[in-house]
Write a protein that holds these residues in place. Structure first.
Motif, PDB file in Angstrom:
ATOM      1  N   ILE A 291       0.849  -1.199   0.000  1.00  0.00           N
ATOM      2  CA  ILE A 291       0.000   0.000   0.000  1.00  0.00           C
ATOM      3  C   ILE A 291       0.883   1.247   0.000  1.00  0.00           C
ATOM      4  O   ILE A 291       1.863   1.319   0.773  1.00  0.00           O
ATOM      5  N   PHE A 292       0.535   2.231  -0.820  1.00  0.00           N
ATOM      6  CA  PHE A 292       1.292   3.486  -0.828  1.00  0.00           C
ATOM      7  C   PHE A 292       1.197   4.142   0.559  1.00  0.00           C
ATOM      8  O   PHE A 292       0.115   4.172   1.168  1.00  0.00           O
ATOM      9  N   LYS A 298      -5.253   5.055   6.335  1.00  0.00           N
ATOM     10  CA  LYS A 298      -6.674   5.111   5.968  1.00  0.00           C
ATOM     11  C   LYS A 298      -7.126   3.758   5.393  1.00  0.00           C
ATOM     12  O   LYS A 298      -8.169   3.203   5.773  1.00  0.00           O
ATOM     13  N   PHE A 299      -6.324   3.233   4.466  1.00  0.00           N
ATOM     14  CA  PHE A 299      -6.718   1.985   3.802  1.00  0.00           C
ATOM     15  C   PHE A 299      -6.662   0.805   4.787  1.00  0.00           C
ATOM     16  O   PHE A 299      -7.512  -0.089   4.750  1.00  0.00           O
ATOM     17  N   ARG A 300      -5.666   0.815   5.668  1.00  0.00           N
ATOM     18  CA  ARG A 300      -5.567  -0.258   6.678  1.00  0.00           C
ATOM     19  C   ARG A 300      -6.836  -0.288   7.525  1.00  0.00           C
ATOM     20  O   ARG A 300      -7.401  -1.365   7.756  1.00  0.00           O
ATOM     21  N   ILE A 304      -9.474  -3.378   7.884  1.00  0.00           N
ATOM     22  CA  ILE A 304      -9.796  -4.015   9.171  1.00  0.00           C
ATOM     23  C   ILE A 304     -11.313  -4.010   9.377  1.00  0.00           C
ATOM     24  O   ILE A 304     -11.913  -5.026   9.750  1.00  0.00           O
ATOM     25  N   SER A 305     -11.918  -2.860   9.085  1.00  0.00           N
ATOM     26  CA  SER A 305     -13.357  -2.753   9.321  1.00  0.00           C
ATOM     27  C   SER A 305     -14.151  -3.680   8.377  1.00  0.00           C
ATOM     28  O   SER A 305     -15.103  -4.346   8.793  1.00  0.00           O
ATOM     29  N   GLU A 306     -13.708  -3.796   7.116  1.00  0.00           N
ATOM     30  CA  GLU A 306     -14.409  -4.698   6.172  1.00  0.00           C
ATOM     31  C   GLU A 306     -14.176  -6.164   6.548  1.00  0.00           C
ATOM     32  O   GLU A 306     -15.067  -7.002   6.432  1.00  0.00           O
ATOM     33  N   THR A 307     -12.973  -6.478   6.998  1.00  0.00           N
ATOM     34  CA  THR A 307     -12.652  -7.859   7.379  1.00  0.00           C
ATOM     35  C   THR A 307     -13.498  -8.283   8.571  1.00  0.00           C
ATOM     36  O   THR A 307     -13.963  -9.428   8.660  1.00  0.00           O
ATOM     37  N   CYS A 389      -0.558 -10.088   4.626  1.00  0.00           N
ATOM     38  CA  CYS A 389       0.291  -9.104   5.302  1.00  0.00           C
ATOM     39  C   CYS A 389       0.222  -7.786   4.541  1.00  0.00           C
ATOM     40  O   CYS A 389       0.103  -7.770   3.314  1.00  0.00           O
ATOM     41  N   LEU A 390       0.291  -6.688   5.298  1.00  0.00           N
ATOM     42  CA  LEU A 390       0.269  -5.349   4.702  1.00  0.00           C
ATOM     43  C   LEU A 390       1.677  -4.744   4.775  1.00  0.00           C
ATOM     44  O   LEU A 390       2.362  -4.880   5.790  1.00  0.00           O
TER      45      LEU A 390
END
Ligand code: NAD
Length: 485
Positions: A291-292, A298-300, A304-307, A389-390
């Motif tokens: 991820i940039f 923000k994307f993390r 997490i919330s979608e997972t 992994c992120l």
């Protein structure tokens, strides 16, 4: 679903000569689902003898007629679609809905190769010599030994048997020990539609006991394997000793890059599907999400919330089911534990699911991890489960370098609005499949799938490219008028 799954040899069902059986557990409940023949070398010898006897007639049949029989087999599978999907669902723990989709894909693939009977092209060309012409034809290799993984079992069966048979080979398929009945029902349908006996033989048993003797048998002319890189390497060594043809479709550790100009909602949707669908048991699953930096936090949080909203279970309302067996579950838990000791941070999941609905099955919670390096065990080992992994990347160049920093090279994906970034990524990423703005997985019957580096040995299946694996090319020169030479 039969209680006992036997071998198909020459159109008849046989137990292992030893009389031994293995137990297959239901991954959703941990209870015994069926027993399967525990075949060994002597059973393989028997199957190879039968296949060798059946092959010449099959190989001499015009490919168009072979194609018609394979069309009957695919149509037979269509008629028994619900039965097949029911077996796939119960053997794997995936939802029936997903199993139906997989079955339809397998049927589509069968129909594609049945049609190839009318297009088993060679080449005709000119010769450098007057009064001579040159052409190539495809000929069968003989007996094909096919070995598959359990993750998408009916698709895996179809990917191997249809191209091998249309080329005129007799086949011995070693079913995955975790999905024996999925392969078995295809043998039953082949018998129903009148496929000549001995052309499709299906063997049950363990890899070392039943797969290894198939690979080592001197009369098996081509081996095609879908499974782990560890086993693929052993198969390459064994087939290399007698220079048998071999196709290896192996593991992946697939990167999905999310750029700062990506549509983050679309990217999040595809990260989740790529990492978790089929419980992450895909060679093409996304396990490294790059991820940039600018959008990382923000994307993390979005991931997490979608997972957190994912439903785990085996019904059509669930997002994904259990992993296939306990040893796979234990293996991934051990890798996550070791990563945690090295400083990895588990953002969500990380454990076996032990609530009352999941305690008996082999359920791994959907897991996101950060604070790991590309060189760490968890970044370089294929886990084959719902774990991703992120990683942070400064810019496009670093993201591309990170994507390529892997022993594997199967699939990759980039999410970006910039066409320049997207195209450059498709050109420079070292994988056999690359996708823009969708998932790391997905393949079509007419397209060649396969990987770079340790994801395979360079062959491609399915598509017309698979015909090159299962047929031998022969050059034919015809001297039209010898008196004129
Ligand atoms: P695995 O390699 O352990 O087993 C795959 C098959 O090989 C099974 O049928 C097994 O019985 C057999 N086998 C095991 N040891 C053997 C031996 N010594 N000789 C001959 N056969 C042997 O893999 P798995 O864990 O069951 O499956 C997951 C792996 O498959 C992952 O690595 C995944 O990436 C890979 N896979 C690859 C593709 C692809 O197209 N590249 C597709 C699906 C799965």
């Amino acid at each position: 679903m039969p209680d006992i799954v036997l071998n198909w040899i020459g159109g008849e069902e046989f137990p292992a000569l030893s009389g031994k059986y293995l137990e297959k557990l239901n991954p959703a409940s941990g209870k015994i689902l069926c027993r399967l023949a525990r075949s060994e070398g002597e059973d393989i010898v028997r199957a190879v003898d039968v296949a060798k006897k059946a092959q010449p007639l099959w190989g001499e049949m015009p490919p168009v007629q072979r194609g018609m029989l394979l069309n009957d087999l695919a149509m037979g599978m269509k008629e028994r679609r619900e039965d097949i999907a029911g077996i796939v669902a119960i053997e794997t723990g995936k939802s029936y809905k997903e199993a139906v989709g997989e079955t339809d894909g397998a049927i589509a693939l069968g129909l594609f190769y049945a049609g190839e009977g009318q297009r088993l092209y060679g080449r005709t060309t000119t010769s450098g010599v007057t009064n001579k012409y040159a052409m190539t034809v495809r000929q069968p290799i003989g007996v094909a030994g096919l070995i598959i993984a359990a993750n998408t079992p009916i698709a895996n069966v179809a990917w191997k048997i249809f191209p091998a048979m249309i080329c005129g080979n007799a086949v011995i398929l070693k079913a995955a020990e975790d999905t024996p009945a999925t392969a078995w029902i295809v043998g039953a349908i082949a018998k129903e539609i009148g496929l000549p006996h001995g052309v499709l033989n299906i063997m049950q048993g363990l890899g070392e006991e039943c797969g290894a003797p198939l690979v080592a048998h001197p009369d098996v002319g081509v081996v095609s394997f879908t499974g782990s890189t560890r086993v693929g390497r052993m198969i390459a060594e064994e087939t290399g000793k007698r220079l048998a043809r071999v196709s290896l479709e192996l593991g992946g550790k697939n990167p999905l890059v999310v750029c700062d100009d990506a549509d983050l909602d679309n990217a999040a949707k595809w990260v989740l599907l790529s990492a978790f669908s089929n419980a992450g048991q895909r060679c093409a699953s996304a396990s490294r999400v790059i991820i940039f930096e600018d959008i990382y936090e923000k994307f993390r949080e979005q991931l997490i919330s979608e997972t957190d909203k994912l439903k785990v279970g085996s019904t059509d309302e669930d997002d994904f089911g259990p992993v296939i067996n306990k040893s796979q579950l234990d293996n991934m838990l051990a890798v996550v534990d070791r990563a945690k000791k090295e400083g990895a941070i588990v953002l969500i999941g990380g454990d076996r699911m032990t609530d009352t609905d999941h305690i008996d099955g082999f359920y791994m919670a959907p897991t996101l991890i950060e604070n790991v390096d590309m060189k760490d065990e968890i970044s370089t080992t294929e886990l084959f489960g719902p774990i991703a992994c992120l990683y942070r990347a400064r810019d496009f160049k670093q993201a591309l370098d990170m994507a390529n920093d892997s022993p594997y090279g199967l699939t990759a994906c980039i999410h970006a609005k910039s066409i320049h970034r997207a195209i450059e990524f498709t050109q420079k990423v070292q994988t056999g499949v690359v996708v823009v703005n969708a998932g790391t997985y997905g393949s079509e019957p007419h397209m060649p799938f396969g990987g770079f580096k340790q994801s395979g040995n360079g062959t491609r299946e399915p598509g017309t490219e698979a015909l090159d694996i299962y047929s031998a090319l022969k050059d034919i020169y015809v001297n039209i008028d010898p008196s004129k030479l």
